[in-house]
Design a protein around this motif. Sequence first.
Motif, PDB file in Angstrom:
ATOM      1  N   ARG A 118       2.071  -1.723   6.959  1.00 29.94           N
ATOM      2  CA  ARG A 118       1.291  -2.547   7.890  1.00 29.94           C
ATOM      3  C   ARG A 118       2.172  -3.516   8.670  1.00 29.94           C
ATOM      4  O   ARG A 118       2.041  -3.679   9.886  1.00 29.94           O
TER       5      ARG A 118
ATOM      6  N   GLU B 184      -0.394   5.898   7.908  1.00 34.19           N
ATOM      7  CA  GLU B 184      -0.935   6.622   6.756  1.00 34.19           C
ATOM      8  C   GLU B 184       0.068   7.657   6.229  1.00 34.19           C
ATOM      9  O   GLU B 184       0.254   7.807   5.016  1.00 34.19           O
TER      10      GLU B 184
ATOM     11  N   THR C  86      -4.448   2.818  -4.792  1.00 32.13           N
ATOM     12  CA  THR C  86      -5.492   2.485  -3.820  1.00 32.13           C
ATOM     13  C   THR C  86      -6.096   3.753  -3.209  1.00 32.13           C
ATOM     14  O   THR C  86      -7.282   4.008  -3.350  1.00 32.13           O
ATOM     15  N   THR C  87      -5.273   4.571  -2.550  1.00 37.93           N
ATOM     16  CA  THR C  87      -5.821   5.738  -1.838  1.00 37.93           C
ATOM     17  C   THR C  87      -5.197   7.072  -2.238  1.00 37.93           C
ATOM     18  O   THR C  87      -5.814   8.112  -2.049  1.00 37.93           O
TER      19      THR C  87
ATOM     20  N   PHE D  97       2.933   5.743   4.568  1.00 36.80           N
ATOM     21  CA  PHE D  97       2.481   5.298   3.242  1.00 36.80           C
ATOM     22  C   PHE D  97       2.574   6.446   2.233  1.00 36.80           C
ATOM     23  O   PHE D  97       3.118   6.289   1.136  1.00 36.80           O
TER      24      PHE D  97
ATOM     25  N   GLN E 163       0.625   0.591  -4.906  1.00 32.60           N
ATOM     26  CA  GLN E 163       0.214   1.038  -3.577  1.00 32.60           C
ATOM     27  C   GLN E 163      -0.264  -0.109  -2.685  1.00 32.60           C
ATOM     28  O   GLN E 163      -0.237   0.011  -1.459  1.00 32.60           O
ATOM     29  N   LYS E 164      -0.641  -1.229  -3.271  1.00 31.04           N
ATOM     30  CA  LYS E 164      -0.986  -2.390  -2.440  1.00 31.04           C
ATOM     31  C   LYS E 164       0.257  -2.942  -1.748  1.00 31.04           C
ATOM     32  O   LYS E 164       0.188  -3.390  -0.598  1.00 31.04           O
TER      33      LYS E 164
ATOM     34  N   GLU F  51       0.268  -8.371  -3.852  1.00 27.56           N
ATOM     35  CA  GLU F  51       0.443  -8.222  -2.408  1.00 27.56           C
ATOM     36  C   GLU F  51       0.660  -9.550  -1.692  1.00 27.56           C
ATOM     37  O   GLU F  51       1.029  -9.570  -0.511  1.00 27.56           O
TER      38      GLU F  51
ATOM     39  N   GLU G 296       1.064  -0.560   1.113  1.00 27.04           N
ATOM     40  CA  GLU G 296       0.180  -0.808   2.252  1.00 27.04           C
ATOM     41  C   GLU G 296       0.668  -1.988   3.080  1.00 27.04           C
ATOM     42  O   GLU G 296       0.669  -1.940   4.324  1.00 27.04           O
TER      43      GLU G 296
END
Length: 587
Positions: free
Chosen positions: A97, A73, A560-561, A76, A89-90, A360, A93
């Motif tokens: 990951r 996190e 995304t976040t 990111f 942002q995808k 993605e 991620e």
Amino acid sequence: MSVVKTDVLVVGGGGAGLRAAIEASRQAVKTVLVSKGRPARSGVTPLAGADLALDGKSLHELGFPGDPTDSKEKFFRDIVIQGFYLNNQKLVEAYVRDAPARVKELIDWGMKVSASESRAVLTSGVEITDALNRELKRSNVEIFEDIMVYELLTRGGKVVGALGIDINSGEFIVFNSKAVVLATGGWHKAYYLNSGTPDMSGDGQAMAFKVGAELINMEMITFCPNVIVWPPSLRGSIYLYVFHLFCGNILNSLGENFMEKYPKRIAEVGTRTEWNKLILSIASMREILEGRGGPHGGVYFSLKGIPWEDVEKSGILSFAPNWKFQGTDFSGLTQKLREGEMVEVAPAAHYFEGGIKINEKCETGIAGLYAAGECAAGLFGANRVAAATTEMLIQGAIAGKYAAEYAKRVNFTDFDEKQVERFKEEALGPIKRREGVKLFELKERLQRLAYDKVGVIRTAQDLSEAINEISSIRKEKLPKLCTTTKVTEYNREWIECLELKNMFLLVEISARAALLRTESRGVHYRSDYPYMDNNNWLKELAAKNVNGEIVITSQPITVTTLKPPGGVMPFEESILKAIEALETVGW
């Protein structure tokens, strides 16, 4: 003309291409890899420093002294902040990951690690490509080397393969496939001074654009400072860029350490961390444009005043044992530096954040077409700081997987023979013309236009002049390109004529996007708009081929976040705020 039929065609012999081919083959589909040069020795991957980035906790779990309090996190968040919020942002991620798995498998495949940092393992580009090549040889991939892929083949709105040219024999080859993965790298060759290799001419981006894929963030280009500009025999080497990370000073023609003009924190981060690509490149180019540069268009790297024992203890010898770096002996140059001589260096085109728009799954929006690595765009937004080597591995694996899955779902579509014949005639144009425009005239002009007017520091006037001239050349002179040698066998001049068309296209798209973005963000610096505008420019610019014309539109970024902040601020303040917000600086 021979025809090769396959489920998945991978174009590119660098890290992204090798990893895509390995993954597609694992999915039990017939896979063909086509490379412009020798696989694992072409592209820029073998020249990489190289670090492989991942979060500190995962690094610690792999047995290295990474930071166990770090997390995916935090990793990111830092990538998005350093990309000045323009990232998809995808894609970020997926990057954080998959990074640990991609690094671990390379180690399992025999890659040697020389050291580690808080968020990276250090190795070399050759170690990475050798590990990939060993795994490739264990897979069932058919390899074609010394092949330039000239155009993508389409039928019924989908990609059905590609037309290639054997660089040695001059023969055409049709690759008829269900899916194509483009992993062709950047377009370094379009710039007079660059840190890439001669095969980096943007073929993948240009081909994708011509069949309808979008190119995004094309105004975003990272320049590497301290690249040797003189002597000419060493031009383009990043040896002194790496040297300066450990010790040395960058001076203007007045002997001033011009980084001392900047806020202390910007000077620190812009000198000894990877942020120097953004900060020091702009600072150096300011000195050059304002008349305080050297006779060859650079500034100076100097070791004056630094005790030689301090140089040897600085750590540079861990990257350049016996003063040898990336296969070149720099002991003579280093001795001159030891004796007090200075070496002229300048920013060089280094990494292209812009390229083919992907999601993605590395899908391009054109059925059957995928892209991975530097030829793709969206991951790093407006500034690449995290490792592109990790990017190529992650996206290569994703592209190979989903291209194979697509190939399993669809039936073969035969290529259009009339389309192939048309492409062949176009490609042979420079050979068949008895007189016309010579390659060297246009190549040199493009490289100077790109460097001088679509370079580190941009203005509306420079960009407009570049667009007008490039557009005119594309319409009036490129169709008249004519080779001196009138054979197809071993005709490098002919291949370069075909590459040149792609580079002219990409530089024009880049200039048009840079002119449209009236702000400064990350590596896109407009001296006539020296502020970052989050109220109006938190969006990406997309170029599309509409009836043969370049049409650029804006579209929302993918969030995304991490929601980007609003506001308008001076460019230097935007850098300071980004640095202050990071969990880890300098990884």
